[in-house]
Design a protein around this motif. Structure first.
Motif, short mmCIF file in Angstrom:
data_model
loop_
_atom_site.label_atom_id
_atom_site.label_comp_id
_atom_site.label_asym_id
_atom_site.label_seq_id
_atom_site.Cartn_x
_atom_site.Cartn_y
_atom_site.Cartn_z
N PHE A 24 0.81 -1.21 0.00
CA PHE A 24 0.00 0.00 0.00
C PHE A 24 0.85 1.27 0.00
O PHE A 24 0.49 2.27 -0.64
CB PHE A 24 -0.98 0.00 1.17
CG PHE A 24 -2.15 -0.92 0.95
CD1 PHE A 24 -3.09 -0.63 -0.02
CD2 PHE A 24 -2.27 -2.09 1.67
CE1 PHE A 24 -4.16 -1.48 -0.26
CE2 PHE A 24 -3.34 -2.95 1.44
CZ PHE A 24 -4.28 -2.65 0.49
N ILE A 25 1.98 1.25 0.65
CA ILE A 25 2.87 2.40 0.64
C ILE A 25 3.45 2.61 -0.75
O ILE A 25 3.49 3.73 -1.26
CB ILE A 25 3.99 2.24 1.70
CG1 ILE A 25 3.40 2.36 3.11
CG2 ILE A 25 5.10 3.26 1.49
CD1 ILE A 25 4.35 2.01 4.22
N ALA A 26 3.88 1.52 -1.41
CA ALA A 26 4.43 1.63 -2.76
C ALA A 26 3.35 2.09 -3.74
O ALA A 26 3.62 2.90 -4.65
CB ALA A 26 5.00 0.29 -3.21
N ARG A 27 2.13 1.60 -3.58
CA ARG A 27 1.02 2.01 -4.45
C ARG A 27 0.74 3.50 -4.31
O ARG A 27 0.57 4.21 -5.29
CB ARG A 27 -0.22 1.20 -4.09
CG ARG A 27 -1.41 1.50 -4.94
CD ARG A 27 -2.54 0.52 -4.59
NE ARG A 27 -3.71 0.83 -5.34
CZ ARG A 27 -4.77 1.45 -4.86
NH1 ARG A 27 -4.80 1.81 -3.59
NH2 ARG A 27 -5.81 1.71 -5.61
N LYS A 28 0.70 3.99 -3.07
CA LYS A 28 0.45 5.41 -2.81
C LYS A 28 1.57 6.26 -3.42
O LYS A 28 1.33 7.30 -4.03
CB LYS A 28 0.34 5.64 -1.31
CG LYS A 28 0.14 7.05 -0.88
CD LYS A 28 -1.27 7.49 -1.10
CE LYS A 28 -1.47 8.86 -0.48
NZ LYS A 28 -2.70 9.46 -0.91
N TYR A 33 3.55 9.92 -7.68
CA TYR A 33 4.59 10.17 -8.67
C TYR A 33 3.98 10.39 -10.05
O TYR A 33 4.35 11.31 -10.77
CB TYR A 33 5.57 8.99 -8.70
CG TYR A 33 6.64 9.14 -9.74
CD1 TYR A 33 7.76 9.94 -9.49
CD2 TYR A 33 6.55 8.52 -10.97
CE1 TYR A 33 8.74 10.11 -10.44
CE2 TYR A 33 7.51 8.67 -11.94
CZ TYR A 33 8.62 9.46 -11.67
OH TYR A 33 9.58 9.63 -12.63
N LEU A 34 3.02 9.53 -10.42
CA LEU A 34 2.40 9.67 -11.74
C LEU A 34 1.53 10.92 -11.83
O LEU A 34 1.36 11.49 -12.90
CB LEU A 34 1.58 8.43 -12.08
CG LEU A 34 2.41 7.21 -12.43
CD1 LEU A 34 1.52 5.99 -12.61
CD2 LEU A 34 3.25 7.44 -13.66
N LYS A 35 0.99 11.35 -10.70
CA LYS A 35 0.21 12.58 -10.70
C LYS A 35 1.12 13.80 -10.92
O LYS A 35 0.80 14.71 -11.67
CB LYS A 35 -0.54 12.74 -9.38
CG LYS A 35 -1.53 13.89 -9.38
CD LYS A 35 -2.22 14.04 -8.03
CE LYS A 35 -3.15 12.89 -7.79
NZ LYS A 35 -3.91 13.03 -6.54
#
Length: 74
Positions: A24-28, A33-35
């Motif tokens: 979940f931390i990596a997903r967030k 980053y992509l935003k």
């Protein structure tokens, strides 16, 4: 004997919690980053080429997008 089982169970539970938390931390992190750094699209590529003094044709833009997608795939 029972303390050994307790230690092993604690280690397995801690590992499982770490994996879930890490996911979940990596997903967030990736979503943020992509935003902040969106991938390059055709409009951005067209603008960059015009800023460099080139007149972009649709064929040239498609060719560059295909080259960039191939580079990301490797």
């Amino acid at each position: 004997m029972s303390t050994t089982i307790l230690i092993v169970l604690t280690a397995i539970i801690a590992l499982a919690i770490g994996v879930v938390l890490g996911f979940f931390i990596a997903r967030k992190y990736m979503m943020n980053y992509l935003k902040k750094n969106p991938p390059i699209n055709e409009q951005m590529l067209r603008t960059m080429m015009m800023q460099m003094g080139q007149k972009p044709s649709q064929k040239k833009i498609n060719q560059m997008m295909r080259a960039m997608n191939n580079q990301q795939g490797k």
